[in-house]
Design a protein around this motif. Sequence first.
Motif, PDB file in Angstrom:
ATOM      1  N   ASP A 140       5.070  -5.784  -4.556  1.00 15.75           N
ATOM      2  CA  ASP A 140       5.033  -5.290  -5.938  1.00 15.75           C
ATOM      3  C   ASP A 140       4.035  -4.135  -6.088  1.00 15.75           C
ATOM      4  OD1 ASP A 140       6.921  -7.162  -6.668  1.00 15.75           O
ATOM      5  OD2 ASP A 140       5.460  -8.584  -7.499  1.00 15.75           O
ATOM      6  N   GLU A 141       2.962  -4.159  -5.296  1.00 18.07           N
ATOM      7  CA  GLU A 141       1.958  -3.092  -5.362  1.00 18.07           C
ATOM      8  C   GLU A 141       2.316  -1.900  -4.489  1.00 18.07           C
ATOM      9  OE1 GLU A 141      -2.015  -4.539  -4.762  1.00 18.07           O
ATOM     10  OE2 GLU A 141      -2.034  -5.562  -6.704  1.00 18.07           O
ATOM     11  N   GLY A 142       3.469  -1.953  -3.804  1.00 18.35           N
ATOM     12  CA  GLY A 142       3.976  -0.772  -3.123  1.00 18.35           C
ATOM     13  C   GLY A 142       3.723  -0.655  -1.648  1.00 18.35           C
ATOM     14  N   VAL A 143       3.417  -1.756  -0.957  1.00 23.42           N
ATOM     15  CA  VAL A 143       3.084  -1.655   0.461  1.00 23.42           C
ATOM     16  C   VAL A 143       4.246  -1.103   1.291  1.00 23.42           C
ATOM     17  CG1 VAL A 143       3.764  -4.037   1.049  1.00 23.42           C
ATOM     18  CG2 VAL A 143       2.004  -2.877   2.396  1.00 23.42           C
ATOM     19  N   LEU A 144       5.482  -1.395   0.904  1.00 23.49           N
ATOM     20  CA  LEU A 144       6.621  -0.925   1.700  1.00 23.49           C
ATOM     21  C   LEU A 144       6.824   0.576   1.581  1.00 23.49           C
ATOM     22  CD1 LEU A 144       9.224  -3.770   1.007  1.00 23.49           C
ATOM     23  CD2 LEU A 144       7.558  -3.585   2.860  1.00 23.49           C
ATOM     24  N   ASP A 145       6.228   1.194   0.563  1.00 26.23           N
ATOM     25  CA  ASP A 145       6.357   2.638   0.335  1.00 26.23           C
ATOM     26  C   ASP A 145       5.015   3.347   0.498  1.00 26.23           C
ATOM     27  OD1 ASP A 145       9.214   2.519  -0.624  1.00 26.23           O
ATOM     28  OD2 ASP A 145       8.271   1.238  -2.129  1.00 26.23           O
ATOM     29  N   ALA A 146       4.052   2.693   1.138  1.00 20.23           N
ATOM     30  CA  ALA A 146       2.696   3.240   1.215  1.00 20.23           C
ATOM     31  C   ALA A 146       2.632   4.559   1.970  1.00 20.23           C
ATOM     32  CB  ALA A 146       1.767   2.222   1.877  1.00 20.23           C
ATOM     33  N   ALA A 147       3.566   4.787   2.874  1.00 14.53           N
ATOM     34  CA  ALA A 147       3.563   6.036   3.645  1.00 14.53           C
ATOM     35  C   ALA A 147       4.224   7.175   2.893  1.00 14.53           C
ATOM     36  CB  ALA A 147       4.254   5.826   4.989  1.00 14.53           C
ATOM     37  N   GLY A 148       4.742   6.909   1.701  1.00 13.73           N
ATOM     38  CA  GLY A 148       5.419   7.939   0.918  1.00 13.73           C
ATOM     39  C   GLY A 148       6.912   7.775   0.873  1.00 13.73           C
ATOM     40  N   GLU A 149       7.439   6.965   1.744  1.00 14.01           N
ATOM     41  CA  GLU A 149       8.849   6.612   1.765  1.00 14.01           C
ATOM     42  C   GLU A 149       8.968   5.184   2.279  1.00 14.01           C
ATOM     43  OE1 GLU A 149      11.076   8.188   5.352  1.00 14.01           O
ATOM     44  OE2 GLU A 149       9.410   9.627   5.269  1.00 14.01           O
TER      45      GLU A 149
END
Length: 423
Positions: A155-164
Amino acid sequence: MRMATIPPMDLLHDAHALAPVLTALRHSLHQEPELGLDLPLTQAKVIAALDGLGLEITPGRALTSVTAVLRGGRPGPAVLLRGDMDALPVREDTGLPYASALDGRMHACGHDLHTAGLVGAAHLLAARREELAGDVVFMFQPGEEGQGGARIMIDEGVLDAAGERVVAAYALHVVSRGAPTGFAATRPGPMLAASDTVHVTVRGEGGHGSSPHAATDPVPALCAMVTALQTLVTREIDIFDPAVVTVGRLEAGTAPNVIPESGRFSATVRTFSDASRATVRAAFERTVHGIAAAHGVRADIDYVHQYPPTVNHDGEAAFALAAARDVLGEDRVLPAPTPLAGSEDFSFVLREVPGAFLGLGACPPGTDPGTAPMNHSPQAVYDDGALPHAAALLAGLAVRRLALATADAPSAVADPAAPTAQE
């Protein structure tokens, strides 16, 4: 299948050189175990261990997680590596010189090895930054032991942390029993079970034990429910899509000559597919309510879905086995013959992106892997010698998966028949 050009044993060789540092970190984590979603000491130790590697580090907001991004020297996609950090409310009974200094808390499930192993992978990959065709997201996660920390980090965005969005995600779990140190295994499809907890309260009408006809006794109903639930599993569930229902707590009454007004029991339910999970829940609720009606009592059911099944994507599992053989050695990697009935919240990650979950042996030398105390035991002991294997295996998965993606060969890992994130 094309792999990276890095010689396969270099990672393991370099990981062994890191062993003293990783062992010291693991012992420090083991001595100060923390529970749940709030792990400030652990978080600080992880951030300190990553210092100087040139990573983009983001602490969590709703939990004390650490998300670190390593930017590769060449363009490419991103992959994710997960290490869970929390301990268990268990009083340690190992006698180790680095045993828990906090009474009633213990790294009984080996998450201290997962954390130190992921730190090791970060060091190995940072040293190869210029060779990486893409980015690596390191997911240091609190709250695996029942609090669903992975879901919060998603929910906090770890899967998109690299920008994608990452193209693949991998995690491993050490075992203190069942496999010698450095032996790895995984399988396509279900690797671990879904975990649900059910609390049932049966309400009747209390009275004197000498006159049960003047009361409505919940105790016989409770007993009938527990027995019937075992029959449910053997008669209504497909043996090729199994389920486990275990009643671990049963409580009623205060004295032998008093019929209580209520009683309760709690159960854990383990299933290996969404379909079986739904079937078991419906049958569980129907059975309990039916028996309650037959006994003239009322049953209240609190059915709590916790973790879904951990399902490896077929192509990623095959890739992970090949990469593990390359890193650890052909004779140290085996396909897991069956799933395990334990559960894992890495399952939430695998419902969002392709990936695989692997097991890694950490049974100490001189201990029989068949009889050693198992994970969650107060006597569970894990071999420090597994740390280089964990670090090298995680790093190898990232290196080879980025190389494979950059080679424009997604078909090598894609599996059109594999379940999607929503199935």
